[in-house]
Design an enzyme around this catalytic site. Structure first.
Site, mmCIF file in Angstrom:
data_model
loop_
_atom_site.group_PDB
_atom_site.id
_atom_site.type_symbol
_atom_site.label_atom_id
_atom_site.label_comp_id
_atom_site.label_asym_id
_atom_site.label_seq_id
_atom_site.Cartn_x
_atom_site.Cartn_y
_atom_site.Cartn_z
ATOM 1 N N LYS A 169 0.854 -1.197 0.000
ATOM 2 C CA LYS A 169 0.000 0.000 0.000
ATOM 3 C C LYS A 169 0.890 1.249 0.000
ATOM 4 O O LYS A 169 1.919 1.282 0.685
ATOM 5 C CB LYS A 169 -0.903 -0.027 1.238
ATOM 6 C CG LYS A 169 -1.927 1.096 1.285
ATOM 7 C CD LYS A 169 -2.885 0.944 2.479
ATOM 8 C CE LYS A 169 -3.912 2.067 2.525
ATOM 9 N NZ LYS A 169 -4.862 1.916 3.652
ATOM 10 N N SER B 138 -9.932 2.193 2.776
ATOM 11 C CA SER B 138 -9.002 2.895 1.917
ATOM 12 C C SER B 138 -8.002 1.991 1.196
ATOM 13 O O SER B 138 -7.373 2.428 0.234
ATOM 14 C CB SER B 138 -8.209 3.910 2.751
ATOM 15 O OG SER B 138 -7.410 3.231 3.713
ATOM 16 N N SER C 63 -10.384 -0.219 6.984
ATOM 17 C CA SER C 63 -9.798 -0.156 5.640
ATOM 18 C C SER C 63 -9.099 -1.404 5.130
ATOM 19 O O SER C 63 -8.700 -1.447 3.970
ATOM 20 C CB SER C 63 -8.821 1.011 5.553
ATOM 21 O OG SER C 63 -9.536 2.197 5.385
HETATM 22 N N1 GLN Z 1 -13.431 4.563 6.085
HETATM 23 C C1 GLN Z 1 -12.879 5.016 7.327
HETATM 24 C C2 GLN Z 1 -12.449 6.450 7.182
HETATM 25 O O1 GLN Z 1 -12.721 7.002 6.199
HETATM 26 C C3 GLN Z 1 -11.730 4.142 7.727
HETATM 27 C C4 GLN Z 1 -10.509 4.404 6.946
HETATM 28 C C5 GLN Z 1 -9.365 3.529 7.357
HETATM 29 O O2 GLN Z 1 -9.541 2.515 8.020
HETATM 30 N N2 GLN Z 1 -8.175 3.955 6.978
HETATM 31 O O3 GLN Z 1 -11.843 7.031 8.028
#
Ligand code: GLN
Length: 484
Positions: A76, A151, A175
């Site tokens: 990532k 994400s 995410s």
């Molecule tokens: N979707 C959540 C957010 O927007 C979690 C994102 C994540 O786990 N990095 O913060």
């Protein structure tokens, strides 16, 4: 070759059926011909990958090597990689070439794994659909007009489309698990502190955790074996022995006590998703597990609590990205203030700015007690709920997300509904617990993930529970037609 798991590829390398250079080249070819449709990589590193593969082959020729030696992986783009662009999905870091490696990257390098490239992601990991990436959205390999989740959507799409056998992700509020669910792969968010956060660009430091995104639970165990452990460079990494995560995979599940939180099966859950989860739980009963309804009464507080704590921490973390030290800088600044304001104004995207504003507000002198301190208190209550539930059950199960993957653009103007797509995952981060999503079936033609939640440091148990399910079902082997 591309349909094999890490475990199978490693056996092939060991038996001399192919070399790491051949294996790496075959994945690079797939990325070259297929990724245009998906946009799952921000950077592909073919020269570096082939160089690493050559070294891995040479090392193998000299004798004993570890299981990941010669295995290509995708990382990532939140992990700092020395000499390689590390953008975190943002225009702000588009010019940033990291001078050092994140601990996770160092560990994979030391294990002889190969880096194919850096995967696309929501900007600074803020999002649930990959649509906040400055590099454009990633498409879901199962249906190209749908989101892969976020994400870590790039990593999930890469694994689902077989552009790499496995990838890394990070999970602050879901995410790893939500994109794993949307793309039909296996994702593990470890206990907070299990994996070093050094060199992983910080979003919300008390919640962020890195973990594997793979085809199978067995592969997740192999990846976690490398990733886990104390790191003197991360004071929140925990000094807890790292077991061999493959050792318990074959334990029997007879007598396992499963808790199903009634709050996870109520309003807001898609009926077709609920059916898949129910039949997965039945599968566990066939394996000798018993099921009990439990309650996590503060479940409804998780999303609001998270959306105070995560923005607060991100507003502080992102203050270091100021246009002076690294990253994007505006043209011809008039003075220092103009440099800060325009660099940040031009460099950050809308979602990131929204969070910085919310976080700065919640931390401001007049509102700190009313918002931030209050959120810390509800965080404790959420954590207590889990502790209480684990007095009676070994594992908590439920859906990883309330729906299957939605269409690109469907929720981009509706941040609240978007935030709710993490409704079943966020509490797990607030409590610092380990959680997994494993492929459990299909609803509306799209994959559905079953979430497994365990007690702190119960990764071995979760992997065992996931692996046993994968011995009885073949959902994790399904591949999208266009990427077979
Ligand atoms: N979707 C959540 C957010 O927007 C979690 C994102 C994540 O786990 N990095 O913060």
């Amino acid at each position: 070759m591309h349909n094999k798991t890490i475990a199978e590829l490693s056996a092939g390398l060991k038996a001399g059926e192919f070399t790491s250079v051949e294996l790496t080249q075959s994945y690079l070819n797939r990325i070259d011909s297929l990724d245009e449709q998906l946009n799952s990589f921000i950077t592909v590193t073919p020269e570096l990958a082939l160089e690493q593969a050559k070294q891995a082959d040479a090392q193998r020729a000299t004798g004993h090597v570890g299981i990941l030696n010669g295995i290509p992986l995708a990382q990532k783009d939140i992990f700092c990689t020395k000499g390689v662009k590390t953008s975190c999905g943002s225009k702000m870091l588009e010019p940033f070439i990291s001078p050092y490696d994140a601990t996770t990257i160092t560990k994979f390098n030391d294990s002889g794994a190969i880096m194919l490239g850096k995967t696309n992601m929501d900007e600074f990991a803020m999002g649930s659909s990959n649509e906040t990436s400055w590099y454009g959205p990633v498409k879901n390999p199962w249906q190209l007009d749908s989101v892969p989740g976020g994400s870590s959507g790039g990593s999930a799409a890469v694994v689902a489309a077989r552009l790499a056998p496995a990838a890394t992700g990070t999970d602050t509020g879901g995410s790893i698990r939500q994109p794993a669910s949307f793309c039909g792969i296996t994702g593990l968010k470890p206990t907070y502190g299990r994996v070093s956060r050094y060199g992983m660009i910080a979003f919300a430091s008390s919640l962020d955790q890195a973990g594997p995104m793979t085809r199978t639970a067995e592969d997740a165990a192999l990846m976690l074996n490398v990733m886990a452990g104390l790191d003197s460079r991360d004071s929140t990494s925990v000094d807890e022995a790292v077991p061999d995560y493959t050792a318990d995979l074959n334990n029997s599940l007879s007598g396992l006590k499963i808790g199903l939180p009634k709050e996870y099966f109520s309003e807001g859950l898609d009926d077709a998703v609920a059916k898949v989860i129910e039949s997965a739980v039945k599968e566990y009963e066939k394996m000798g597990a018993s099921v009990k309804e439990i309650s996590l009464p503060t479940s409804n507080l998780a999303v609001p609590t998270y959306y105070i704590i995560a923005p607060s921490e991100c507003s502080s973390n992102l203050s270091r990205i100021d246009g002076v030290r690294y990253g994007y800088r505006c043209e011809d600044p008039k003075d220092l203030n103009d440099l800060y304001i325009r660099s940040r104004g031009e460099g950050f995207g809308a979602e990131v700015k929204r969070r910085i504003l919310v976080g700065t507000y919640a931390l401001s002198e007049g509102f700190y007690d009313a918002y931030y301190v209050k959120a810390q208190k509800t965080r404790r209550l959420i954590s207590n709920d889990f502790n209480q539930a684990f007095a009676d059950v070994d594992v908590i199960m439920g859906p990883a997300a309330p729906s299957t993957a939605f269409k690109l653009g469907e929720l981009s103007d509706d941040p609240i509904t978007m935030y709710l797509s993490d409704i079943y995952t966020i509490a797990v981060n607030l409590a610092g617990l380990p959680g997994m999503s494993i492929p459990a079936g299909f609803a509306n033609g799209m994959p559905v993930g079953l979430q497994l939640i365990g007690q702190h440091f119960a990764e071995s148990k979760l992997l065992n529970i996931a692996h046993q399910f994968q011995q009885e079902t073949d959902w994790h082997t399904q591949t999208p037609d266009a990427f077979k």
